[in-house]
Design a protein around this motif. Structure first.
Motif, PDB file in Angstrom:
ATOM      1  N   THR A 216      47.080  39.825  25.244  1.00 13.23           N
ATOM      2  CA  THR A 216      48.182  40.574  25.848  1.00 13.23           C
ATOM      3  C   THR A 216      47.745  41.065  27.214  1.00 13.23           C
ATOM      4  O   THR A 216      46.763  41.795  27.333  1.00 13.23           O
ATOM      5  N   LYS A 217      48.465  40.666  28.227  1.00 12.77           N
ATOM      6  CA  LYS A 217      48.065  40.999  29.594  1.00 12.77           C
ATOM      7  C   LYS A 217      48.501  42.415  29.952  1.00 12.77           C
ATOM      8  O   LYS A 217      49.688  42.719  29.972  1.00 12.77           O
ATOM      9  N   ARG A 218      47.516  43.272  30.217  1.00 17.68           N
ATOM     10  CA  ARG A 218      47.767  44.680  30.483  1.00 17.68           C
ATOM     11  C   ARG A 218      47.546  45.069  31.940  1.00 17.68           C
ATOM     12  O   ARG A 218      48.144  46.034  32.422  1.00 17.68           O
ATOM     13  N   ILE A 219      46.670  44.364  32.631  1.00 17.96           N
ATOM     14  CA  ILE A 219      46.276  44.755  33.989  1.00 17.96           C
ATOM     15  C   ILE A 219      46.508  43.598  34.953  1.00 17.96           C
ATOM     16  O   ILE A 219      46.215  42.445  34.623  1.00 17.96           O
ATOM     17  N   LEU A 220      47.015  43.920  36.126  1.00 15.22           N
ATOM     18  CA  LEU A 220      47.186  42.931  37.193  1.00 15.22           C
ATOM     19  C   LEU A 220      46.226  43.260  38.332  1.00 15.22           C
ATOM     20  O   LEU A 220      46.206  44.381  38.843  1.00 15.22           O
ATOM     21  N   THR A 268      43.912  40.457  31.376  1.00  8.90           N
ATOM     22  CA  THR A 268      44.040  40.690  32.814  1.00  8.90           C
ATOM     23  C   THR A 268      44.575  39.449  33.508  1.00  8.90           C
ATOM     24  O   THR A 268      44.156  38.331  33.212  1.00  8.90           O
ATOM     25  N   VAL A 269      45.492  39.653  34.443  1.00  4.25           N
ATOM     26  CA  VAL A 269      46.012  38.575  35.291  1.00  4.25           C
ATOM     27  C   VAL A 269      45.465  38.784  36.696  1.00  4.25           C
ATOM     28  O   VAL A 269      45.515  39.897  37.233  1.00  4.25           O
ATOM     29  N   MET A 305      52.400  44.903  30.652  1.00  4.04           N
ATOM     30  CA  MET A 305      51.516  45.199  31.774  1.00  4.04           C
ATOM     31  C   MET A 305      51.769  46.612  32.289  1.00  4.04           C
ATOM     32  O   MET A 305      52.904  46.998  32.554  1.00  4.04           O
ATOM     33  N   THR A 306      50.689  47.390  32.394  1.00  3.58           N
ATOM     34  CA  THR A 306      50.833  48.800  32.757  1.00  3.58           C
ATOM     35  C   THR A 306      50.057  49.198  34.009  1.00  3.58           C
ATOM     36  O   THR A 306      50.383  50.212  34.630  1.00  3.58           O
ATOM     37  N   SER A 387      54.661  51.470  39.280  1.00  2.00           N
ATOM     38  CA  SER A 387      53.949  51.947  38.103  1.00  2.00           C
ATOM     39  C   SER A 387      53.117  53.174  38.469  1.00  2.00           C
ATOM     40  O   SER A 387      52.476  53.184  39.526  1.00  2.00           O
ATOM     41  N   PRO A 388      53.079  54.201  37.604  1.00  9.41           N
ATOM     42  CA  PRO A 388      52.210  55.351  37.871  1.00  9.41           C
ATOM     43  C   PRO A 388      50.736  54.997  37.756  1.00  9.41           C
ATOM     44  O   PRO A 388      49.881  55.734  38.262  1.00  9.41           O
ATOM     45  N   ASN A 389      50.436  53.873  37.106  1.00 10.84           N
ATOM     46  CA  ASN A 389      49.053  53.410  36.971  1.00 10.84           C
ATOM     47  C   ASN A 389      48.779  52.291  37.966  1.00 10.84           C
ATOM     48  O   ASN A 389      48.328  51.206  37.602  1.00 10.84           O
ATOM     49  N   SER A 390      49.090  52.587  39.215  1.00 13.77           N
ATOM     50  CA  SER A 390      48.912  51.610  40.282  1.00 13.77           C
ATOM     51  C   SER A 390      48.155  52.260  41.422  1.00 13.77           C
ATOM     52  O   SER A 390      48.417  53.412  41.782  1.00 13.77           O
TER      53      SER A 390
END
Length: 443
Positions: A216-220, A268-269, A305-306, A387-390
């Motif tokens: 599952t891709k969570r991070i870019l 991760t992507v 993705m978050t 995203s707040p996690n960016s």
């Protein structure tokens, strides 16, 4: 009747004095009431300003931005004799105190003469970065941007098409480097153990462990300025090295971070679009518009993705972008937040979690968290409204070597992974446990 006694009790005179006192009291009451209303309105205005404020600019003028992270430890040390001494320079030095007081009174930074003129010359300070949280990685030098010219872009194109190296053409292209880098001793190194949430040494997650969700891709990981390159990788000496080859620019750093995150069990992507090649009528000033499409496409494809990390490179020389820790050199990092993001405080909280982990385990690597406005090639929010996690992170400068970049990429990825897993643990702890109730009801 005694006339003097009558004059003493003269009703008219007493009435006159009483009226004078009442008049003065009424005036005092009016002044007190007016002052009370004024301060209430002032307080309400301050609260409203904090609610409506969409820029981190006022925050950088506060105490937190002017003093080091060891300031309060130093305060406690004055009262607790056996408290361990901080390795950081004293926050109470004459220079620090004088500079802080001078800035508070005049809004002029003694270390930056341009701040004296910036308020008088329109536009002079429009693009200046603002320090939000001080890092232990040296002096408070602001990150430096460099606008590439047509020559650099043309050189990057010819290099990409005229060599046998992998050119950046789209998502998924990986540089031709292994997981380790050749250390000065000639041995290939494996990724070191990552510091765990408590600050100790943990181990990277492996397939099959409880912390494995790489499917599952969570991070870019992406790059708004993908051609920002490094002199040692190009074998040149330039003030603005540029390359479209992924193994010679910031895509290499992104590749290291993405691989490390996957090793830590986080899907991760790594997006590696080279916009100068793929976008018709490419304009460098629209870089963040191009990368915004990349981020939106990734979020659309991967609903879970978050976190979005935009990796860049600073434009300063080696002496200002390098830290030596335990005898090894590391490329230093800047965390960048956009002023135009009205929810910037949430992004700052995310960046600060990563920053604090680096400060705890590798003091000297982080150069702090900075706010930046719009400018050449910048849109003022850096896709952080998505995203707040960016966050945007600058890794190293134009002279940092591959070894230095690899070491920093590993510890930065470990800090990002720790923040992610801590957040996952917090979500699981906060989630209502309905499993047991379901079992009981079924029985």
């Amino acid at each position: 009747m005694n006339r003097k006694w009558f004059q003493l009790w003269n009703i008219g005179r007493l009435r006159s004095k009483l009226l004078d006192v009442l008049s003065l009291g009424k005036t005092m009451l009016l002044l007190a009431g007016g002052s009370l209303v004024f301060f209430m309105l002032l307080g309400a205005g301050g609260l409203a300003g904090q609610k409506l404020n969409s820029s981190p600019v006022p925050s950088m003028k506060g105490l937190a931005a002017s003093l080091s992270s060891g300031f309060f430890m130093e305060l406690l040390g004055m009262e607790v004799p056996h408290l361990p001494k901080s390795e950081e320079p004293s926050a109470f030095s004459g220079r620090n105190v004088t500079s802080f007081v001078f800035r508070m009174l005049t809004s002029v930074d003694p270390g930056d003469p341009k701040s004296l003129l910036s308020r008088e010359v329109p536009g002079l300070a429009a693009d200046d970065p603002f320090l939000l949280r001080l890092g232990s990685g040296g002096a408070k030098d602001a990150p430096a941007d460099y606008h590439p010219g047509t020559d650099e872009l043309a050189a990057g194109d010819s290099e990409a098409h005229g060599t046998g190296d992998d050119a950046a053409g789209g998502t998924g292209t990986e540089p031709s480097h292994g997981d380790g880098v050749d250390e000065p001793g000639g041995e290939e190194t494996e990724p070191t153990a990552a510091p765990d949430a408590a600050g100790g040494n943990g181990s990277a997650a492996t397939p099959g462990s409880s912390r494995q969700e790489a499917s599952t891709k969570r991070i870019l990981i992406y790059h708004s300025h993908p051609r920002e390159a490094y002199n040692p990788l190009l074998g040149v000496e330039s003030d603005n090295p540029s390359s479209a080859v992924p193994s010679k620019n910031v895509m290499l750093v992104g590749s290291y971070i993405a691989k490390r995150l996957e090793q830590r069990g986080i899907g991760t992507v790594h997006a590696q679009e080279d916009y100068a090649t793929t976008v018709p009528d490419y304009n460098w000033n629209f870089s963040y518009k191009y990368s915004r499409m990349t981020v939106k496409a990734a979020m659309s494809t991967h609903q879970e993705m978050t976190e979005m990390i935009d990796i860049h490179r600073d434009s300063q020389r080696h002496g200002k972008t390098t830290a030596v820790i335990n005898g090894k050199s590391y490329a230093q990092v800047y965390f960048i937040l956009g002023h135009a993001n009205k929810n910037w405080k949430k992004n700052e909280a995310f960046a600060n979690k990563i920053h604090q982990l680096l400060e705890k385990s590798y003091p000297g690597v982080s150069r702090g968290i900075w706010g930046k406005s719009s400018g050449n090639g910048n849109n003022g929010e850096y896709n952080q409204t998505l995203s707040p996690n960016s966050v945007l992170i600058e890794v190293g400068g134009i002279d940092n070597s591959e070894d230095e970049l690899k070491r920093t990429a590993d510890i930065l990825a470990d800090a990002i992974a720790d923040v992610y897993w801590i957040s996952q643990d917090a979500e699981k702890a906060a989630a209502p446990d309905t499993g047991a109730d379901t079992v009981q009801q079924s029985n």
